[in-house]
Design a protein around this motif. Structure first.
Motif, PDB file in Angstrom:
ATOM      1  N   LEU A   1      61.191 109.747 -17.264  1.00 57.89           N
ATOM      2  CA  LEU A   1      60.878 109.902 -18.681  1.00 57.89           C
ATOM      3  C   LEU A   1      61.314 111.272 -19.160  1.00 57.89           C
ATOM      4  CD1 LEU A   1      59.260 108.848 -21.239  1.00 57.89           C
ATOM      5  CD2 LEU A   1      57.292 110.058 -20.265  1.00 57.89           C
ATOM      6  N   ARG A   2      61.828 111.323 -20.373  1.00 56.28           N
ATOM      7  CA  ARG A   2      62.124 112.602 -21.019  1.00 56.28           C
ATOM      8  C   ARG A   2      61.556 112.576 -22.434  1.00 56.28           C
ATOM      9  NH1 ARG A   2      66.275 114.830 -24.406  1.00 56.28           N
ATOM     10  NH2 ARG A   2      66.421 117.099 -24.149  1.00 56.28           N
ATOM     11  N   LEU A   3      60.819 113.619 -22.772  1.00 62.14           N
ATOM     12  CA  LEU A   3      60.302 113.821 -24.122  1.00 62.14           C
ATOM     13  C   LEU A   3      60.982 115.047 -24.711  1.00 62.14           C
ATOM     14  CD1 LEU A   3      56.471 113.313 -23.479  1.00 62.14           C
ATOM     15  CD2 LEU A   3      58.111 111.604 -24.237  1.00 62.14           C
ATOM     16  N   SER A   4      61.376 114.966 -25.969  1.00 60.92           N
ATOM     17  CA  SER A   4      62.051 116.118 -26.566  1.00 60.92           C
ATOM     18  C   SER A   4      61.777 116.204 -28.055  1.00 60.92           C
ATOM     19  CB  SER A   4      63.568 116.035 -26.327  1.00 60.92           C
ATOM     20  OG  SER A   4      64.117 114.906 -26.970  1.00 60.92           O
ATOM     21  N   PHE A   5      61.912 117.439 -28.571  1.00 62.50           N
ATOM     22  CA  PHE A   5      61.793 117.724 -29.998  1.00 62.50           C
ATOM     23  C   PHE A   5      63.064 118.442 -30.444  1.00 62.50           C
ATOM     24  CE2 PHE A   5      57.410 117.414 -28.606  1.00 62.50           C
ATOM     25  CZ  PHE A   5      56.809 116.688 -29.627  1.00 62.50           C
ATOM     26  N   GLU A   6      63.576 118.040 -31.598  1.00 62.38           N
ATOM     27  CA  GLU A   6      64.760 118.677 -32.175  1.00 62.38           C
ATOM     28  C   GLU A   6      64.420 119.049 -33.622  1.00 62.38           C
ATOM     29  OE1 GLU A   6      67.909 115.863 -31.837  1.00 62.38           O
ATOM     30  OE2 GLU A   6      67.732 115.669 -29.656  1.00 62.38           O
ATOM     31  N   TYR A   7      64.705 120.296 -33.989  1.00 63.56           N
ATOM     32  CA  TYR A   7      64.342 120.757 -35.329  1.00 63.56           C
ATOM     33  C   TYR A   7      65.553 121.351 -36.033  1.00 63.56           C
ATOM     34  CZ  TYR A   7      61.980 123.157 -39.148  1.00 63.56           C
ATOM     35  OH  TYR A   7      61.591 123.575 -40.391  1.00 63.56           O
ATOM     36  N   GLY A   8      65.764 120.936 -37.272  1.00 65.17           N
ATOM     37  CA  GLY A   8      66.856 121.456 -38.071  1.00 65.17           C
ATOM     38  C   GLY A   8      66.510 122.784 -38.702  1.00 65.17           C
TER      39      GLY A   8
ATOM     40  N   PHE B   1      77.285 108.719 -36.590  1.00 65.14           N
ATOM     41  CA  PHE B   1      76.405 107.998 -35.682  1.00 65.14           C
ATOM     42  C   PHE B   1      75.028 107.952 -36.326  1.00 65.14           C
ATOM     43  CE2 PHE B   1      79.802 109.490 -32.975  1.00 65.14           C
ATOM     44  CZ  PHE B   1      80.030 108.426 -32.118  1.00 65.14           C
ATOM     45  N   LYS B   2      74.207 106.977 -35.945  1.00 65.91           N
ATOM     46  CA  LYS B   2      72.902 106.802 -36.569  1.00 65.91           C
ATOM     47  C   LYS B   2      71.821 107.697 -35.978  1.00 65.91           C
ATOM     48  CE  LYS B   2      73.451 103.898 -39.911  1.00 65.91           C
ATOM     49  NZ  LYS B   2      73.143 104.306 -41.294  1.00 65.91           N
ATOM     50  N   GLY B   3      72.098 108.305 -34.827  1.00 66.67           N
ATOM     51  CA  GLY B   3      71.113 109.165 -34.201  1.00 66.67           C
ATOM     52  C   GLY B   3      71.761 110.394 -33.609  1.00 66.67           C
ATOM     53  N   THR B   4      70.928 111.315 -33.124  1.00 72.82           N
ATOM     54  CA  THR B   4      71.438 112.537 -32.517  1.00 72.82           C
ATOM     55  C   THR B   4      71.916 112.305 -31.081  1.00 72.82           C
ATOM     56  OG1 THR B   4      69.204 113.166 -31.798  1.00 72.82           O
ATOM     57  CG2 THR B   4      69.953 113.973 -33.954  1.00 72.82           C
ATOM     58  N   HIS B   5      71.576 111.144 -30.503  1.00 77.82           N
ATOM     59  CA  HIS B   5      72.044 110.768 -29.169  1.00 77.82           C
ATOM     60  C   HIS B   5      72.787 109.437 -29.241  1.00 77.82           C
ATOM     61  CE1 HIS B   5      69.190 113.843 -27.978  1.00 77.82           C
ATOM     62  NE2 HIS B   5      69.603 113.748 -26.729  1.00 77.82           N
TER      63      HIS B   5
ATOM     64  N   SER C   1      75.316 113.317 -29.934  1.00 82.28           N
ATOM     65  CA  SER C   1      76.298 112.985 -30.959  1.00 82.28           C
ATOM     66  C   SER C   1      76.513 114.191 -31.862  1.00 82.28           C
ATOM     67  CB  SER C   1      75.829 111.782 -31.797  1.00 82.28           C
ATOM     68  OG  SER C   1      74.833 112.178 -32.724  1.00 82.28           O
ATOM     69  N   VAL C   2      77.468 114.089 -32.778  1.00 80.31           N
ATOM     70  CA  VAL C   2      77.724 115.182 -33.717  1.00 80.31           C
ATOM     71  C   VAL C   2      76.603 115.329 -34.740  1.00 80.31           C
ATOM     72  CG1 VAL C   2      80.242 115.145 -33.561  1.00 80.31           C
ATOM     73  CG2 VAL C   2      79.079 113.637 -35.190  1.00 80.31           C
ATOM     74  N   GLU C   3      75.695 114.349 -34.816  1.00 80.25           N
ATOM     75  CA  GLU C   3      74.649 114.369 -35.835  1.00 80.25           C
ATOM     76  C   GLU C   3      73.553 115.380 -35.506  1.00 80.25           C
ATOM     77  OE1 GLU C   3      75.076 112.770 -38.548  1.00 80.25           O
ATOM     78  OE2 GLU C   3      76.759 111.537 -37.896  1.00 80.25           O
ATOM     79  N   THR C   4      72.929 115.930 -36.550  1.00 79.73           N
ATOM     80  CA  THR C   4      71.778 116.806 -36.426  1.00 79.73           C
ATOM     81  C   THR C   4      70.686 116.292 -37.363  1.00 79.73           C
ATOM     82  OG1 THR C   4      72.719 118.302 -38.086  1.00 79.73           O
ATOM     83  CG2 THR C   4      73.120 118.843 -35.763  1.00 79.73           C
ATOM     84  N   PRO C   5      69.422 116.655 -37.140  1.00 82.43           N
ATOM     85  CA  PRO C   5      68.346 116.092 -37.952  1.00 82.43           C
ATOM     86  C   PRO C   5      68.381 116.492 -39.423  1.00 82.43           C
ATOM     87  CG  PRO C   5      67.493 117.053 -35.921  1.00 82.43           C
ATOM     88  CD  PRO C   5      68.918 117.480 -36.039  1.00 82.43           C
ATOM     89  N   GLY C   6      68.979 117.622 -39.760  1.00 78.15           N
ATOM     90  CA  GLY C   6      68.957 118.106 -41.136  1.00 78.15           C
ATOM     91  C   GLY C   6      67.911 119.205 -41.302  1.00 78.15           C
ATOM     92  N   LYS C   7      68.114 120.059 -42.281  1.00 81.42           N
ATOM     93  CA  LYS C   7      67.237 121.203 -42.487  1.00 81.42           C
ATOM     94  C   LYS C   7      65.794 120.770 -42.724  1.00 81.42           C
ATOM     95  CE  LYS C   7      66.639 125.327 -45.352  1.00 81.42           C
ATOM     96  NZ  LYS C   7      67.164 126.098 -46.499  1.00 81.42           N
TER      97      LYS C   7
ATOM     98  N   PHE D   1      68.232 123.599 -26.039  1.00 84.61           N
ATOM     99  CA  PHE D   1      69.616 123.559 -26.495  1.00 84.61           C
ATOM    100  C   PHE D   1      69.737 123.978 -27.950  1.00 84.61           C
ATOM    101  CE2 PHE D   1      67.936 119.320 -27.408  1.00 84.61           C
ATOM    102  CZ  PHE D   1      68.356 119.117 -28.718  1.00 84.61           C
ATOM    103  N   LEU D   2      70.981 124.303 -28.321  1.00 84.66           N
ATOM    104  CA  LEU D   2      71.354 124.580 -29.700  1.00 84.66           C
ATOM    105  C   LEU D   2      72.554 123.706 -30.051  1.00 84.66           C
ATOM    106  CD1 LEU D   2      71.198 128.497 -29.823  1.00 84.66           C
ATOM    107  CD2 LEU D   2      69.563 126.910 -30.865  1.00 84.66           C
ATOM    108  N   LYS D   3      72.565 123.177 -31.286  1.00 70.88           N
ATOM    109  CA  LYS D   3      73.702 122.415 -31.808  1.00 70.88           C
ATOM    110  C   LYS D   3      74.089 123.022 -33.153  1.00 70.88           C
ATOM    111  CE  LYS D   3      73.821 117.852 -31.589  1.00 70.88           C
ATOM    112  NZ  LYS D   3      73.386 116.420 -31.697  1.00 70.88           N
TER     113      LYS D   3
END
Length: 302
Positions: free
Chosen positions: A97-104, A52-56, A62-68, A125-127
């Motif tokens: 509205l939802r704002l979020s940060f995801e870090y690899g 998938f092209k994004g994490t959502h 989705s199965v995707e993660t941002p990367g280290k 959350f954790l993925k």
């Protein structure tokens, strides 16, 4: 010296010879290319990327993660229902509205936090990318990402007896199982369990089970169609709430992925869209929304 009359047949013969040689040369090049492919290592193992092209997807992770070392910033916006009428400008006067940060943290492990205006909810959350789809020798047919989240509502308490924060906690657990069948088509399954510490009546379920499904179909180089759906397993929740359904379009624009969608769920976290969807999709209870994602490299990989 040859006369011009003799030169013409000579030049014509030379041209015919060159034309005859060109296909032979081309055929030789094609043969060399085929030999190179044949001598390439057929057992080379490669990881399948960009399932998938994004994490959502729409509602779903989705199965995707941002990367280290990569930080993803997401803005998720959802308006009111389209059938709310002209007085509410067909839902555009209302929005959450939802704002979020995801870090690899690593190439496999991601941590994220978010805040939704709906019920003033915070979530974390954790993925973890447990399995990656591969091709070649000993190919792995699917990717599997494990997902766990918790959410808490921070609305003001109505009475002193309600001052118990743990009663406002909700937990979600998912196994995201995806396969990229081709560069154009990807499919994902999502067994899901939601645990709610508190429910209003004894007949309601603390634990809600659902099975989700999603797909991605590429239509142009930068545009894909997406869909996701959650089927609530039989129980009190399934009797009183709706299955969440979403349809969308993803557009890649440089470093952004811009996602447009309609869905019958107002909420944008598992706490809301799995056990609390009330909209009837085919009766026009459609919430139009969008997601904008932007990645930032915090820690470059050497």
């Amino acid at each position: 010296m040859k006369s011009p009359r003799h030169a013409v047949p000579f030049l014509f013969s030379l041209l015919v010879a060159l034309l005859a040689f060109a296909p032979a040369a081309q055929a030789q090049d094609d043969l060399l290319g085929q030999l190179e492919k044949a001598t390439a290592d057929p057992g080379k193992r490669e990881v399948v990327t960009a399932t998938f092209k994004g994490t959502h997807i729409i509602n779903s992770q989705s199965v995707e993660t941002p990367g280290k070392g990569t930080m993803a910033f997401l803005i998720q916006h959802r308006f009111g229902t389209l059938n709310s009428g002209a007085y509410n400008f067909f839902g555009l006067d209302q929005a959450v509205l939802r704002l979020s940060f995801e870090y690899g943290l690593t190439s496999r492990l991601t941590a994220g936090v978010g805040r939704s205006s709906q019920e003033k909810t915070f979530d974390g959350f954790l993925k973890y990318r447990a399995i990656r789809q591969t091709t070649g020798a000993r190919a792995v047919p699917v990717s599997v990402t494990l997902f766990a989240s918790s959410a808490i509502t921070t609305l003001k308490f109505n009475t002193p007896s309600e001052r118990n924060m743990s009663s406002r906690m909700t937990y979600a657990y998912q196994a995201l199982i995806a396969r990229k069948f081709s560069p154009e088509l990807s499919v994902q399954l999502m067994p899901t369990m939601i645990h709610r510490n508190f429910v209003a009546t004894p007949s309601e379920q603390n634990d809600v089970y659902a099975l989700g499904g999603a797909l991605r179909q590429k239509i142009t180089k930068r545009t894909v169609l997406t869909a996701d759906y959650y089927y609530l397993l039989p129980g009190n929740t399934a009797d009183n709430f709706r299955n969440a359904l979403g349809l969308g379009v993803d557009i890649e624009t440089g470093g952004h992925v811009f996602q447009l969608h309609v869905t019958n769920s107002l909420g944008m976290t598992e706490k809301f869209f799995v056990p609390e969807t009330t909209g009837k999709f085919f009766d026009g209870d459609l919430y139009f929304g969008f997601t904008v994602a932007r990645n930032f490299t915090i820690k470059p990989q050497i």
